[in-house]
Scaffold this motif. Structure first.
Motif, mmCIF file in Angstrom:
data_model
loop_
_atom_site.group_PDB
_atom_site.id
_atom_site.type_symbol
_atom_site.label_atom_id
_atom_site.label_comp_id
_atom_site.label_asym_id
_atom_site.label_seq_id
_atom_site.Cartn_x
_atom_site.Cartn_y
_atom_site.Cartn_z
ATOM 1 N N LYS A 96 3.819 2.943 2.879
ATOM 2 C CA LYS A 96 2.892 3.827 3.582
ATOM 3 C C LYS A 96 3.478 4.879 4.519
ATOM 4 N N GLU A 148 -2.115 3.953 -4.958
ATOM 5 C CA GLU A 148 -2.627 3.444 -3.691
ATOM 6 C C GLU A 148 -2.020 2.094 -3.351
ATOM 7 N N GLU A 149 -1.887 1.265 -4.371
ATOM 8 C CA GLU A 149 -1.251 -0.021 -4.110
ATOM 9 C C GLU A 149 -0.630 -0.589 -5.367
ATOM 10 N N GLU A 180 0.830 -1.208 0.000
ATOM 11 C CA GLU A 180 0.000 0.000 0.000
ATOM 12 C C GLU A 180 0.854 1.242 0.000
ATOM 13 N N TRP A 181 0.398 2.218 -0.761
ATOM 14 C CA TRP A 181 1.076 3.513 -0.842
ATOM 15 C C TRP A 181 2.609 3.400 -0.910
#
Lengths: 257, 429
Positions: B371, B340-341, B312-313
């Motif tokens: 993230k 975002e992913e 993620e991120w």
């Protein structure tokens, strides 16, 4: 060739002075060291003959004076040959970096041996006085013998120094060979008269000069004039040949010394 | 500078032997061949031999300073030995007009037990000065060396600096028509070097030719009219000093970049990381992959990653390093995430609008985090190497005497600038 030597006389002189000054700079006895080897040799051979360990027969001069004279002449030959042979390798650093007439190294090396001989001559004179050797005028001719003998020496030195620059074994081998060669030269014994030893007088080109020096100091007349002339001619030939090869070889030496 | 040649080198080749044993054997054979006037087959290499110089031709004109650059083993020292007449070329011809002096090994003939004054005479004689010439110059030589009372002290008590000063002083007073100079200009302290340079400049004014071998290209850039770049025994390029030095330094950088790149390819793949980077490509403005860029050019860094799990991120970071020092950075830790992913294979591109860099070799170091930006998903490592070339410097003022060299040794960042004197006289040349 001659012209080059004349124009580099300054260089020869400087190199000679340099080596002369440097040789015994940090020594207490200095040039007296030149007297060591002949004195020891004279002592050994006088001891051996006096005690009849070896017998050399009659000599025309008192034995110690006879040996010292022989050694002085022989020493000039072997000393110059040794120092000329290692003259190029000794200056390898300069040879690799700078261009100058390389003969100067050879002649400067010869100079060192000449100085040694000069010092030994003083000792020789003392010996002659001590043993009461009658002085003949012909003794003054002995230095004239040195000219052809030095031609021979320099000629051989040109060849050997060149070879030594390429293969270092040469100077080691020469040191050994000269030790033997002295006994194959009538230095500590008079010129042999019987077969096969008589060959020494003819095959060894240095013999003629040593014998002639003994003759001039004692008898006042040459016993072997023909061999002296042939040896001198041989010396001249070797000198010219040696010089030619030396010249041609310098680029090879510069690469490999 | 006149057009008259001082030294002519024509098709010169020289071979050497790598093995000492063979050197002795070939030496004796060549000696015999020369003595007997036999033809030596010099154009072929015998086992163990190599060409130290191959078919080299150039001219040194009077009043000209020619610099010689090249990596180790390029044939520079061989060239000096040939010019100096210490070794003879196997092929070709060398013509030296007038007296050739050599500032090669200073004080090669010095004897440690003699005094400085005595050594001047020895060294001078080796160089071929006559007694009169030496006596005339003795005071000048002693004065130039600037070693004071030490002149009458044996050389073994000299410092290495005094040794070199005396050597240089003798050599420079030899008064040659042409001078070959090895890497000896850096003798003594700064003020002595200045003195040497002034003396050399005087030679230029007198129309003397100088051939200078230097590892340090800034000497050549600052002093020489022309330069020759030697490599593997051949002339790669000869021409205006600045052009040759520039091309040579670019090539050096190129080699450095290539060898760094090769080392990178040998690094093991990252193991057990959540993601890995497979390939990093550098693209120019036209979208073509390349490894040499111009200063100010646009560069796109394209990262081919493989996310072994869902991330993620992802936050990618690109840093440009020069010699272990960070020069600039493009980081999602600053700019913020863009996706975002990610999962599986994919690419991410970063476009750097303009590279404000000076000509050097740079490394592209990349790492990535997830993230919150605390834990690494791809550990930091160098992934690519690029070079800023000096060709095509668009409008940079480079009129300084050491512009090319200084640009490489100075700061990696280039900023456009202009200089103004408030009350200077005259305008720029």
């Amino acid at each position: 060739m001659i012209g080059d030597v004349i124009s580099s006389r300054e260089l020869i002189w400087r190199l000679f002075v340099r080596d002369f000054a440097a040789k015994y700079e940090q020594s207490a006895l200095g040039y007296l060291w030149a007297l060591g080897p002949p004195l020891v040799t004279v002592a050994i051979f006088t001891f051996l003959t006096r005690n009849r360990v070896i017998s050399v027969g009659e000599t025309a001069l008192p034995y110690p004076a006879f040996v010292l004279l022989g050694l002085t002449v022989w020493g000039l030959f072997s000393g110059s040959l040794m120092s000329i042979t290692s003259s190029l390798t000794g200056a390898a650093n300069v040879i690799k970096k700078m261009n100058f007439p390389r003969e100067a190294l050879v002649f400067a090396a010869l100079g060192q041996a000449l100085v040694d001989t000069l010092i030994r001559t003083v000792l020789l004179a003392l010996f002659f006085v001590w043993y009461g050797v009658p002085v003949r005028w012909t003794i003054a001719l002995i230095p004239l013998l040195f000219a052809p003998m030095l031609m021979l020496t320099i000629g051989a030195g040109f060849l050997l120094s060149t070879l030594n620059a390429i293969i270092r074994d040469v100077s080691s081998a020469l040191g050994l060979a000269l030790q033997f060669a002295m006994f194959l030269t009538p230095v500590v014994y008079p010129a042999p008269k019987e077969w096969p030893f008589i060959l020494i007088n003819y095959v060894n080109p240095v013999s003629a000069f040593v014998v002639a020096a003994h003759d001039l100091a004692s008898k006042g007349a040459l016993t072997m004039p023909a061999t002296l002339i042939s040896s001198s001619l041989f010396g001249l030939l070797l000198f010219l040949l040696g010089w030619r090869v030396f010249r041609l070889a310098q680029p090879i030496v510069g690469e490999r010394v | 500078m006149s057009d008259e040649a001082a030294v002519i080198v024509e098709g010169v080749s020289k071979k050497f032997c790598k093995s000492l044993r063979r050197t002795m054997y070939y030496g004796v054979r060549d000696l015999l061949a020369d003595t007997l006037h036999l033809q030596r087959r010099s154009e072929h290499l015998r086992p163990g031999e190599f060409w130290a110089l191959k078919d080299l031709s150039f001219e040194l004109r009077r009043g000209e300073w020619l610099g010689v650059v090249g990596p180790n083993g390029a044939g520079k020292s061989t060239l000096l030995k040939l010019l100096n007449g210490i070794v003879r070329p196997d092929e070709g011809r060398i013509e030296v007009r007038g007296r050739l002096g050599a500032l090669i090994e200073l004080g090669a003939g010095f004897h440690p037990l003699l005094t400085g004054r005595e050594n001047i005479y020895v060294q001078g004689a080796i160089m071929g000065m006559s007694r009169r010439e030496m006596e005339g110059k003795l005071d000048e030589i002693i004065d130039f060396a600037g070693i004071g009372d030490f002149i009458d002290t044996p050389l073994k008590f000299y410092s290495s600096g005094m040794h070199a000063r005396l050597g240089f002083s003798i050599a420079i007073h030899f008064n040659p028509d042409s001078l070959v100079v090895d890497e000896v200009l850096a003798v003594g302290d700064i003020s002595f070097q200045e003195k040497c340079m002034r003396r050399m400049e005087r030679m230029r004014a007198k129309d003397k030719a100088v051939l200078m071998v230097q590892q340090h290209t800034y000497w050549i850039e600052a002093l020489c009219d022309r330069a020759m770049w030697l490599d593997k025994g051949g002339c790669v390029r000869i021409g205006k000093a600045a052009d040759v030095v520039r091309a040579y330094l670019d090539d050096q950088d190129h080699r450095l970049a290539a060898s760094t790149r090769e080392e990178l390819s040998k690094l093991p793949d990252d193991m057990h990381t959540p993601a890995s980077i497979e390939v990093v490509e550098l693209l120019g403005e036209d979208g073509v992959v390349k490894d040499t860029f111009y200063s100010g050019e646009q560069m796109t860094v394209r990262i081919h990653y493989n996310a072994h799990e869902r991330i993620e991120w992802p936050l990618f970071n690109i840093r440009v390093f020069h010699r272990g020092q960070g020069v600039l950075e493009a980081s999602m830790l600053i700019d913020g995430p863009e996706a975002e992913e990610i999962e599986g294979r994919g690419t991410v591109e970063c476009r750097l609008d303009s590279l404000p860099l000076t000509p050097k070799v740079y490394e592209v170091v990349i790492f990535a985090r997830a993230k919150e930006g605390v834990s690494d998903i791809v550990p930091m490592r160098t992934y690519a190497v690029f070079q800023i070339s000096e060709e095509n410097r668009d409008g940079w003022p480079m009129r300084g005497p050491m512009a090319i060299n200084h640009l490489r040794q100075g700061s990696p960042v280039y900023v456009r600038r202009s200089w103004h004197f408030q009350n200077g006289k005259g305008s720029k040349p």
